[in-house]
Every structure is written in C-alpha cells, then in structure tokens.
Design a protein around this motif. Structure first.
Motif, mmCIF file in Angstrom:
data_model
loop_
_atom_site.group_PDB
_atom_site.id
_atom_site.type_symbol
_atom_site.label_atom_id
_atom_site.label_comp_id
_atom_site.label_asym_id
_atom_site.label_seq_id
_atom_site.Cartn_x
_atom_site.Cartn_y
_atom_site.Cartn_z
ATOM 1 N N ARG A 81 0.801 -1.210 0.011
ATOM 2 C CA ARG A 81 0.138 0.054 -0.020
ATOM 3 C C ARG A 81 0.808 1.369 0.136
ATOM 4 N N LEU A 82 0.505 2.234 -0.865
ATOM 5 C CA LEU A 82 1.165 3.559 -0.930
ATOM 6 C C LEU A 82 0.240 4.568 -0.597
ATOM 7 N N GLU A 83 0.692 5.669 0.387
ATOM 8 C CA GLU A 83 0.257 6.493 0.673
ATOM 9 C C GLU A 83 1.026 7.996 0.230
ATOM 10 N N ALA A 84 0.348 8.791 0.015
ATOM 11 C CA ALA A 84 1.158 9.921 -0.532
ATOM 12 C C ALA A 84 0.279 11.261 -0.191
ATOM 13 N N ARG A 85 0.967 12.534 -0.405
ATOM 14 C CA ARG A 85 0.141 13.715 -0.118
ATOM 15 C C ARG A 85 1.065 14.939 -0.686
ATOM 16 N N GLY A 86 0.576 15.916 -1.043
ATOM 17 C CA GLY A 86 1.288 17.153 -1.437
ATOM 18 C C GLY A 86 1.576 17.003 -2.930
ATOM 19 N N ASP A 101 -4.391 16.156 -4.270
ATOM 20 C CA ASP A 101 -3.545 16.511 -2.991
ATOM 21 C C ASP A 101 -3.246 15.150 -2.262
ATOM 22 N N THR A 102 -4.020 14.061 -2.225
ATOM 23 C CA THR A 102 -3.621 12.806 -1.409
ATOM 24 C C THR A 102 -3.918 11.807 -2.244
ATOM 25 N N LEU A 103 -3.164 10.614 -2.088
ATOM 26 C CA LEU A 103 -3.465 9.429 -2.829
ATOM 27 C C LEU A 103 -3.462 8.245 -1.828
ATOM 28 N N VAL A 104 -4.087 7.162 -2.223
ATOM 29 C CA VAL A 104 -3.827 5.795 -1.439
ATOM 30 C C VAL A 104 -3.982 4.990 -2.723
ATOM 31 N N TYR A 105 -2.779 4.160 -2.819
ATOM 32 C CA TYR A 105 -2.704 3.124 -3.890
ATOM 33 C C TYR A 105 -2.742 1.699 -3.208
ATOM 34 N N ASN A 106 -3.577 0.768 -3.402
ATOM 35 C CA ASN A 106 -3.424 -0.428 -2.964
ATOM 36 C C ASN A 106 -2.846 -1.355 -4.270
ATOM 37 N N ALA A 107 -1.727 -1.764 -4.148
ATOM 38 C CA ALA A 107 -1.113 -2.787 -5.171
ATOM 39 C C ALA A 107 -1.732 -4.157 -5.598
ATOM 40 N N ARG A 108 -2.322 -4.476 -4.390
ATOM 41 C CA ARG A 108 -2.916 -5.921 -4.817
ATOM 42 C C ARG A 108 -4.042 -5.831 -5.430
ATOM 43 N N GLU A 109 -4.902 -4.849 -5.156
ATOM 44 C CA GLU A 109 -6.262 -5.038 -5.985
ATOM 45 C C GLU A 109 -5.919 -3.909 -7.139
ATOM 46 N N ASP A 110 -4.963 -3.112 -7.433
ATOM 47 C CA ASP A 110 -4.469 -2.242 -8.290
ATOM 48 C C ASP A 110 -5.794 -1.052 -8.681
ATOM 49 N N VAL A 111 -5.676 -0.533 -7.265
ATOM 50 C CA VAL A 111 -6.712 0.434 -7.335
ATOM 51 C C VAL A 111 -5.915 1.692 -6.689
ATOM 52 N N ALA A 112 -6.382 2.879 -7.151
ATOM 53 C CA ALA A 112 -5.904 4.285 -6.816
ATOM 54 C C ALA A 112 -7.051 5.006 -6.108
ATOM 55 N N ARG A 127 -12.581 16.897 -12.943
ATOM 56 C CA ARG A 127 -12.014 17.508 -11.576
ATOM 57 C C ARG A 127 -13.456 16.888 -10.611
ATOM 58 N N ALA A 128 -12.756 16.251 -9.531
ATOM 59 C CA ALA A 128 -13.735 15.580 -8.420
ATOM 60 C C ALA A 128 -13.157 15.751 -7.239
ATOM 61 N N ALA A 129 -14.091 15.711 -6.128
ATOM 62 C CA ALA A 129 -13.682 15.733 -4.714
ATOM 63 C C ALA A 129 -13.038 14.586 -4.287
ATOM 64 N N HIS A 130 -13.532 13.459 -4.948
ATOM 65 C CA HIS A 130 -12.811 12.277 -4.763
ATOM 66 C C HIS A 130 -12.666 11.273 -6.151
ATOM 67 N N LEU A 131 -11.728 10.650 -6.543
ATOM 68 C CA LEU A 131 -11.717 9.884 -7.665
ATOM 69 C C LEU A 131 -10.962 8.649 -7.385
ATOM 70 N N ARG A 132 -11.667 7.459 -7.608
ATOM 71 C CA ARG A 132 -11.174 6.083 -7.675
ATOM 72 C C ARG A 132 -11.097 5.608 -8.986
ATOM 73 N N ALA A 133 -9.973 5.124 -9.079
ATOM 74 C CA ALA A 133 -9.313 4.562 -10.740
ATOM 75 C C ALA A 133 -8.830 3.319 -10.464
ATOM 76 N N THR A 134 -9.598 2.341 -11.455
ATOM 77 C CA THR A 134 -8.781 1.195 -11.791
ATOM 78 C C THR A 134 -8.451 1.055 -13.150
ATOM 79 N N ARG A 135 -8.004 -0.010 -13.731
ATOM 80 C CA ARG A 135 -7.711 -0.068 -15.126
ATOM 81 C C ARG A 135 -8.739 0.124 -16.082
ATOM 82 N N THR A 136 -10.059 -0.114 -15.698
ATOM 83 C CA THR A 136 -11.088 -0.244 -16.599
ATOM 84 C C THR A 136 -12.161 0.898 -16.409
ATOM 85 N N LEU A 137 -11.959 1.378 -15.061
ATOM 86 C CA LEU A 137 -13.166 2.283 -14.764
ATOM 87 C C LEU A 137 -12.569 3.426 -13.766
#
Length: 504
Positions: A81-86, A101-112, A127-137
């Motif tokens: 798991r990766l957490e990043a900010r700034g 501003d902030t990122l949480v990336y789960n490498a096992r599920e490949d979800v950011a 532009r969004a208050a919250h964005l969830r990204a996978t390879r297809t959605l």
C-alpha cells in the motif's frame, strides 16, 4: 523497533519484496512481475521492523509501470500500500495522468484513490472531490467535466457522480449542463460518448442549417436498458421534423477470435416538407470488425463489415452494406504500400432525403496504393502517393498520383490527378486550406473533368473555433447547390485541454 536508516539528498533502489507473504491468489503474479520499486527523494527512511518506507521532498517513485510524484510518500510493504500527499501526480500504465492532494494506492487490488483530484480521459477534463481509478473504470464523485479550458469553460457538466469507461462512455448521475454560468439542463442520468471526438460532440445539443432540414435544433438523450444503451432523439427543423428511439449494444468479442460484433436498432417518425413525405422508419444495423492484426514484422491487416437496413411506412426498403478490408506493409520509416478493397452499393430505395446515399459514396473498388510521408523540419509533413484502382461498377482500371504538404493548424495543400485507362478521361483533384487568424480555417476542394471542362465538385468549407471548444462549421457545395451549417462542440478542439492545477 528495528533500525531506521535515513538517506538524505539521495536515490535508493529497493529490491526487497513489497509483499512479505502475499496471498496465494497473488503468487503467480508476484512470480511474473518484479517486486521491487525505484524511489527517489530528498530524504528516505526505511524501517526494517515495521516494513515501512517514508520519503520526503521531491518524491519520485516507480512501481509495476506506475509512476508517482509527491511531497511525501509512505509505503506499507506488507500491505502493498502506498500513501502520498502534497502535489501528487500519478501516471498509470496506459499513460493516464491524475493529479491531486492525497493518494492511496492498493497494489494488490490495483486501485488508486485521490482526493481531491483531476485527470484527462479521452480528451475530457475531469475534476472531482474524490476519484477512484482502476484499469477499466474511473469513478468521480462531486465532479466537474468539460472539454474546454477548465479555468474558464464555455460549457461544463456537474454531477454527484460520474463513471468513466475510457474510450467508451461517461455516465453522469444527478447531472446539470451549464453554458457559461447558466444551468440549462438537469437530468438524473446523462451519458456522454467517449468513442470518438465526433460522438462526444454529438452527446450534447446542436443547432444548424441544411437543405433537407432547414434551420434545425437537435438533442439526443441516452439512457440504459440494462446493459444496452438506449437513446431518444428529436430534431426540430423548419423543413423537417424527426423523432426516434433506439438501442445500441456495446461491442462484444466473438469467442476467442480476434473479432468483435456490434448491433443497433431504432424506430422513428419523419416528416420532410420539401419532398412532401411523412412516414415511419424502422432500421437496424449489425457489424463485424477486426483489430489491426499483425501478419508479419511490417505487415498488418484489418477489416470491417456493416449491414444497415431500413424499412418505411410507405413500403420502401433500403439496405446499405459496407465492406472495407486493408493489408498494409511498411517499406521503411516513411513509406507504406496498401492493398485494399471497399464496397458500398445500396440496395432498394428510400423516400427520405436524409437517407439518400451520395453517388460519390457508392463504390466497389480494389486498390493498390503507395504512400511516402516525409517530415520537413520539425512540423511540416510532405506526402506523395501513387495508386492503381480497378472499379467493378464501371469495369475499368485507373491510375492516380498526388503530392501535398501540411503544417498542422496553419495550412495544407494537395494536388493530384486520376487517369482512366479505358475512357482515357483525366480528372484533376485539389484540396487547399489555410488558417485565417488563430481560430478560423478555410478549405477549398475541387474535382475537375478535363474532358467535359466542368467541375464535378467544387466545395468550400469554413470552420471557426468559438470559446475554444465550440465549433462553427459551414460547407457550401457549389455544383450541387447544397449548404450545411452547424454549431456544436468542437470534434477536435484547437486548444488542447490542460490541467488546471500544476504538479511539482
């Protein structure tokens, strides 16, 4: 606590396995993909006991084809798991860029997941208050969408949630369409096509003029019928009125073959006052197509077939089958030779002028074409082509050649000729265009028959960008005395969509 090893103003390559004991379901993937990462920052601290890595200052990280930039990053090795900010910038495997501003990336599920965030998908700024990204959605919540300059957009769409399937569609829930600062349309669900720039433009209302409909205003509303996409469209014109409902299926693979099929059907009512026709129309379309298949190191093959058929309340029927197949072989860095076959021969008749097939589009030809496109300098491209064509409709072969030059957004010209080996008729072809200022482009296209000393076609085309992402298009065909005018979203906006917020 285990040792904490700081590294200041340096770069470190971590070859340790990120998942110390990955689940069994991830074992095969872990054996195929490198488990290490490359990490660069002003300060890096690795806690061996806690299996965490912390990095501060100008952080740059690459892992499994994904790159991340940020002011601070924390890697939880066991959780993958990766957490990043700034000032976070993420570039995924497809080259898609996201900022936030902030990122949480789960490498096992490949979800950011990013909050807040912005990205550009298929030429659409989000532009969004919250964005969830996978390879297809991509799922954007409390979101904003436009193809204009996002800092001051001529139009935009807001929604409580937008689901993006890249290269296919965007589905906005609780959507409002804004022009300038005024909301003009609110819908529970609004579907925007991302299959091509033209389809994206067609997802929004349009206005224009042509010889068949007169001055017209059209709107198409798309909705879901389970998995298929349904739509209802209306066109109100001074010379014609139309209403239609239909359904379109998503492209589907044909088993394990490198082949996809598509299908669509619709029913509608049409009135054309010039022809004095008022009738219903039922139509359907089925198609098959292949991707670009590699036949050799320099050879590819692609083909598509579409059958379109319409029946009318007058008893008329019209079928329009289309077949196109091309084998391309690269002869070098700039030269290509193509063997192609095209067929479009309508069967039956239609009482509606809107369905009439242009005689210039009727074709049944086998062609061999050589093309050499050579760059001149950094921006100018020159193209030479030569062709041999056999026309099965006139049972005659012809040869042709052309030469041209193009500087994108500034000018283009191409001149050529066609010689029929049986009738010995020579046709001269010309296509010339130039920019008038920064937002207007004028093109003249001509086809001149030297035997009759008459123009077979003489067309004038003007396109003008308005507020970056609206386009005014005017086309006048002098020989046929036909005029088309339309105003809508620019299919190819002249100003490229840019991120509103800059990264590090």
């Amino acid at each position: 606590m285990g040792p904490r090893l700081p590294v200041v103003s340096g770069t470190v390559l971590l070859l340790a396995v990120l998942a110390v004991a990955p689940p069994a379901g991830h074992a095969s993937q872990a054996s195929q993909e490198p488990a290490g990462l490359t990490l660069e920052a002003d300060e890096i601290v690795f806690d061996d006991a806690a299996q965490t890595v912390e990095a501060r200052g100008h952080v740059r990280l690459a892992y499994r084809g994904i790159t991340v930039q940020a002011d601070f990053a924390r890697i939880l090795v066991r959780e993958e798991r990766l957490e990043a900010r700034g000032h976070v910038v993420v570039i995924d495997r497809e080259g898609r860029e996201m900022r936030g501003d902030t990122l949480v990336y789960n490498a096992r599920e490949d979800v950011a997941e990013m909050a807040p965030a912005e990205t550009i998908v298929s030429g659409v700024y989000i532009r969004a208050a919250h964005l969830r990204a996978t390879r297809t959605l991509l799922v954007a919540r409390e979101s904003f969408l436009t193809t204009c300059d996002p800092g001051c957009p001529a139009y935009h769409l807001t929604a409580s949630r937008i689901d993006f399937i890249p290269a296919d569609r965007a589905v906005a829930y609780g959507a409002t369409l804004w022009v300038g600062g005024r909301g003009i349309l609110s819908l529970p669900v609004y579907v925007v096509s991302l299959r091509s720039p033209e389809e994206t433009a067609g997802s929004f209302p349009g206005i224009g003029y042509n010889n068949v409909d007169g001055l017209w205003l059209s709107y198409r509303y798309a909705f879901f019928l389970g998995a298929p996409l349904g739509y209802a469209s209306v066109t109100a014109g001074t010379l014609a009125q139309r209403g239609e409902v239909g359904v379109r299926l998503r492209d589907q693979p044909v088993g394990a073959l490198p082949l996809t099929w598509s299908a669509a059907a619709s029913a509608g009512w049409h009135r054309e006052q010039v022809a004095g026709v008022e009738t219903t129309r039922l139509q359907y379309e089925v198609g098959l197509q292949t991707p670009s298949l590699r036949l050799g190191p320099q050879t590819t093959w692609s083909t598509s077939w579409v059958w379109h058929e319409a029946s009318y309340g007058t008893g008329d029927r019209l079928a329009v089958p289309r077949l196109e197949s091309t084998i391309s072989h690269r002869l070098g860095e700039t030269a290509t030779v193509r063997l192609g076959y095209r067929r479009l021969v309508p069967l039956g008749t239609s009482p509606l002028a809107v369905d009439a097939v242009d005689p210039d589009d009727v074709v049944d030809q086998l062609s061999l074409r050589y093309e050499n496109s050579v760059p001149r300098g950094q921006t100018i491209a020159t193209t030479f082509s030569a062709s041999l064509v056999y026309d099965y409709l006139s049972l005659s072969p012809s040869v042709g050649a052309s030469y041209g030059e193009r500087l994108a957004g500034t000018y283009h010209w191409e001149v050529g000729g066609r010689y029929n080996l049986f009738t010995r008729m020579v046709t001269v072809l010309a296509d010339v265009g130039t920019a008038l200022g920064t937002d207007t482009y004028v093109t003249v296209q001509a086809e001149y028959n030297t035997a009759t000393t008459l123009f077979e076609d003489l067309d004038y085309v003007l396109t003008a960008q308005i507020e970056d992402c609206f386009e005014l298009s005017i086309k006048f065909r002098q020989v046929r005395q036909e005029l088309w005018v339309s105003l809508g979203l620019a299919a190819f906006p002249q100003a490229q969509v840019q991120f509103q917020f800059r990264g590090p």
